[in-house]
Design a protein around this motif. Structure first.
Motif, mmCIF file in Angstrom:
data_model
loop_
_atom_site.group_PDB
_atom_site.id
_atom_site.type_symbol
_atom_site.label_atom_id
_atom_site.label_comp_id
_atom_site.label_asym_id
_atom_site.label_seq_id
_atom_site.Cartn_x
_atom_site.Cartn_y
_atom_site.Cartn_z
ATOM 1 N N PRO A 25 -6.810 9.678 -6.480
ATOM 2 C CA PRO A 25 -8.141 9.108 -6.186
ATOM 3 C C PRO A 25 -8.771 8.352 -7.362
ATOM 4 O O PRO A 25 -9.914 8.581 -7.732
ATOM 5 C CB PRO A 25 -8.961 10.340 -5.817
ATOM 6 C CG PRO A 25 -8.320 11.455 -6.563
ATOM 7 C CD PRO A 25 -6.854 11.132 -6.624
ATOM 8 N N ILE A 26 -8.024 7.434 -7.962
ATOM 9 C CA ILE A 26 -8.562 6.742 -9.133
ATOM 10 C C ILE A 26 -9.470 5.577 -8.769
ATOM 11 O O ILE A 26 -10.356 5.235 -9.547
ATOM 12 C CB ILE A 26 -7.446 6.257 -10.070
ATOM 13 C CG1 ILE A 26 -6.530 5.265 -9.377
ATOM 14 C CG2 ILE A 26 -6.646 7.419 -10.614
ATOM 15 C CD1 ILE A 26 -5.506 4.626 -10.285
ATOM 16 N N PHE A 27 -9.278 4.963 -7.605
ATOM 17 C CA PHE A 27 -10.075 3.790 -7.273
ATOM 18 C C PHE A 27 -11.527 4.154 -6.978
ATOM 19 O O PHE A 27 -12.434 3.403 -7.318
ATOM 20 C CB PHE A 27 -9.457 3.027 -6.103
ATOM 21 C CG PHE A 27 -8.135 2.408 -6.451
ATOM 22 C CD1 PHE A 27 -8.019 1.542 -7.522
ATOM 23 C CD2 PHE A 27 -7.003 2.695 -5.711
ATOM 24 C CE1 PHE A 27 -6.810 0.968 -7.859
ATOM 25 C CE2 PHE A 27 -5.786 2.127 -6.033
ATOM 26 C CZ PHE A 27 -5.696 1.269 -7.109
ATOM 27 N N LYS A 28 -11.745 5.273 -6.347
ATOM 28 C CA LYS A 28 -13.112 5.709 -6.081
ATOM 29 C C LYS A 28 -13.744 6.271 -7.365
ATOM 30 O O LYS A 28 -14.900 6.021 -7.661
ATOM 31 C CB LYS A 28 -13.130 6.752 -4.971
ATOM 32 C CG LYS A 28 -14.516 7.016 -4.439
ATOM 33 C CD LYS A 28 -14.446 7.719 -3.108
ATOM 34 C CE LYS A 28 -15.824 7.685 -2.505
ATOM 35 N NZ LYS A 28 -15.805 7.514 -1.085
ATOM 36 N N ARG A 29 -12.956 7.014 -8.115
ATOM 37 C CA ARG A 29 -13.452 7.647 -9.337
ATOM 38 C C ARG A 29 -13.909 6.619 -10.365
ATOM 39 O O ARG A 29 -14.905 6.810 -11.057
ATOM 40 C CB ARG A 29 -12.354 8.521 -9.941
ATOM 41 C CG ARG A 29 -12.791 9.258 -11.188
ATOM 42 C CD ARG A 29 -11.700 10.146 -11.725
ATOM 43 N NE ARG A 29 -11.328 11.141 -10.725
ATOM 44 C CZ ARG A 29 -10.123 11.674 -10.619
ATOM 45 N NH1 ARG A 29 -9.157 11.289 -11.428
ATOM 46 N NH2 ARG A 29 -9.871 12.576 -9.712
ATOM 47 N N TYR A 30 -13.160 5.513 -10.465
ATOM 48 C CA TYR A 30 -13.497 4.487 -11.453
ATOM 49 C C TYR A 30 -14.188 3.281 -10.842
ATOM 50 O O TYR A 30 -14.188 2.193 -11.412
ATOM 51 C CB TYR A 30 -12.244 4.084 -12.229
ATOM 52 C CG TYR A 30 -11.679 5.254 -13.003
ATOM 53 C CD1 TYR A 30 -12.378 5.791 -14.077
ATOM 54 C CD2 TYR A 30 -10.486 5.848 -12.633
ATOM 55 C CE1 TYR A 30 -11.887 6.882 -14.775
ATOM 56 C CE2 TYR A 30 -9.984 6.941 -13.329
ATOM 57 C CZ TYR A 30 -10.696 7.448 -14.395
ATOM 58 O OH TYR A 30 -10.204 8.531 -15.077
ATOM 59 N N TRP A 40 -11.702 -0.118 1.099
ATOM 60 C CA TRP A 40 -10.625 0.625 1.753
ATOM 61 C C TRP A 40 -9.790 1.419 0.752
ATOM 62 O O TRP A 40 -9.165 2.412 1.116
ATOM 63 C CB TRP A 40 -9.759 -0.308 2.580
ATOM 64 C CG TRP A 40 -8.976 -1.308 1.768
ATOM 65 C CD1 TRP A 40 -9.420 -2.510 1.307
ATOM 66 C CD2 TRP A 40 -7.627 -1.180 1.329
ATOM 67 N NE1 TRP A 40 -8.432 -3.140 0.600
ATOM 68 C CE2 TRP A 40 -7.318 -2.345 0.605
ATOM 69 C CE3 TRP A 40 -6.658 -0.204 1.476
ATOM 70 C CZ2 TRP A 40 -6.065 -2.560 0.024
ATOM 71 C CZ3 TRP A 40 -5.408 -0.413 0.902
ATOM 72 C CH2 TRP A 40 -5.131 -1.575 0.187
ATOM 73 N N LEU A 41 -9.795 1.005 -0.515
ATOM 74 C CA LEU A 41 -9.042 1.734 -1.541
ATOM 75 C C LEU A 41 -9.662 3.098 -1.851
ATOM 76 O O LEU A 41 -9.003 3.959 -2.428
ATOM 77 C CB LEU A 41 -8.941 0.911 -2.826
ATOM 78 C CG LEU A 41 -8.041 -0.313 -2.753
ATOM 79 C CD1 LEU A 41 -8.182 -1.156 -4.006
ATOM 80 C CD2 LEU A 41 -6.599 0.083 -2.512
ATOM 81 N N VAL A 47 -5.546 4.433 2.758
ATOM 82 C CA VAL A 47 -4.577 4.097 1.714
ATOM 83 C C VAL A 47 -3.218 4.729 2.024
ATOM 84 O O VAL A 47 -2.174 4.096 1.860
ATOM 85 C CB VAL A 47 -5.096 4.546 0.321
ATOM 86 C CG1 VAL A 47 -4.031 4.422 -0.742
ATOM 87 C CG2 VAL A 47 -6.316 3.731 -0.069
ATOM 88 N N HIS A 48 -3.245 5.958 2.500
ATOM 89 C CA HIS A 48 -2.017 6.671 2.840
ATOM 90 C C HIS A 48 -1.238 5.930 3.921
ATOM 91 O O HIS A 48 -0.024 5.711 3.790
ATOM 92 C CB HIS A 48 -2.381 8.088 3.296
ATOM 93 C CG HIS A 48 -1.226 8.944 3.660
ATOM 94 N ND1 HIS A 48 -0.401 9.507 2.719
ATOM 95 C CD2 HIS A 48 -0.759 9.331 4.869
ATOM 96 C CE1 HIS A 48 0.529 10.211 3.339
ATOM 97 N NE2 HIS A 48 0.331 10.126 4.640
ATOM 98 N N TRP A 49 -1.894 5.505 4.987
ATOM 99 C CA TRP A 49 -1.211 4.839 6.083
ATOM 100 C C TRP A 49 -0.813 3.413 5.732
ATOM 101 O O TRP A 49 0.213 2.921 6.210
ATOM 102 C CB TRP A 49 -2.036 4.913 7.359
ATOM 103 C CG TRP A 49 -1.909 6.280 7.948
ATOM 104 C CD1 TRP A 49 -2.841 7.268 7.920
ATOM 105 C CD2 TRP A 49 -0.756 6.842 8.564
ATOM 106 N NE1 TRP A 49 -2.342 8.411 8.502
ATOM 107 C CE2 TRP A 49 -1.060 8.174 8.911
ATOM 108 C CE3 TRP A 49 0.512 6.359 8.868
ATOM 109 C CZ2 TRP A 49 -0.145 9.015 9.534
ATOM 110 C CZ3 TRP A 49 1.416 7.198 9.495
ATOM 111 C CH2 TRP A 49 1.084 8.505 9.818
ATOM 112 N N VAL A 50 -1.588 2.739 4.893
ATOM 113 C CA VAL A 50 -1.172 1.407 4.438
ATOM 114 C C VAL A 50 0.084 1.537 3.571
ATOM 115 O O VAL A 50 0.998 0.700 3.642
ATOM 116 C CB VAL A 50 -2.321 0.695 3.681
ATOM 117 C CG1 VAL A 50 -1.838 -0.566 2.996
ATOM 118 C CG2 VAL A 50 -3.463 0.366 4.643
#
Length: 151
Positions: A25-30, A40-41, A47-50
């Motif tokens: 979960p780095i995209f939400k955290r940063y 969507w990130l 993200v899992h299904w993409v």
């Protein structure tokens, strides 16, 4: 078909790298997910299904390339052998990760962590090998035979 695969290879691998990092979960955290168009990130399920969809496209491309290679039987370069080996290991650990996510399959926490880390390691090594090959001019996966050089 091969030209299409050449054009799709880098975008698909980039998508796989981005969504692979998105599994952590780095995209939400940063706050990357706060950038317009990248929300969507920050959604783990999306993200899992993409990532799975990208893996399906990658598997199709690898299958086409493998069939063409068996048909042509061109020898591999050292750089090509290294990158193919790393890709095969990455695919194998990815398959184990998919199996791990099935509802009736349970792995120990230690084995799960080992698979996660080796998948990440092979992804990073493949990225480094691809960049090294591009930087040093060793982009070709196969050696051209003498008969092809004369044409």
């Amino acid at each position: 078909m091969t030209n299409l695969i050449r054009k799709l290879w880098v975008p698909v691998m980039t998508l796989m790298a981005i969504t692979g990092m998105g599994q952590m979960p780095i995209f939400k955290r940063y706050y990357v997910a706060d950038i317009p168009g990248l929300a969507w990130l920050g959604e783990p399920f999306t993200v899992h299904w993409v990532h799975y969809a990208g893996a399906a496209v990658l598997m199709f491309m690898v299958a086409v390339i493998t069939i063409r290679w068996f048909a042509d039987r061109e020898p591999l370069t050292t750089s090509g052998t290294l990158r193919i080996t790393l890709l095969a290991l990455l695919i194998c650990t990815g398959y184990i990760r998919v199996v791990k996510n099935l509802p009736d399959i349970h792995f120990s926490p230690t084995f799960t962590m080992l698979i996660d880390w080796t998948h990440l390691l092979f992804a990073m090594l493949l990225g480094v090998a691809a960049l090294w090959s591009a930087r040093t001019g060793r982009r070709s996966y196969t050696k051209q035979t003498e008969s092809l050089r004369r044409i």
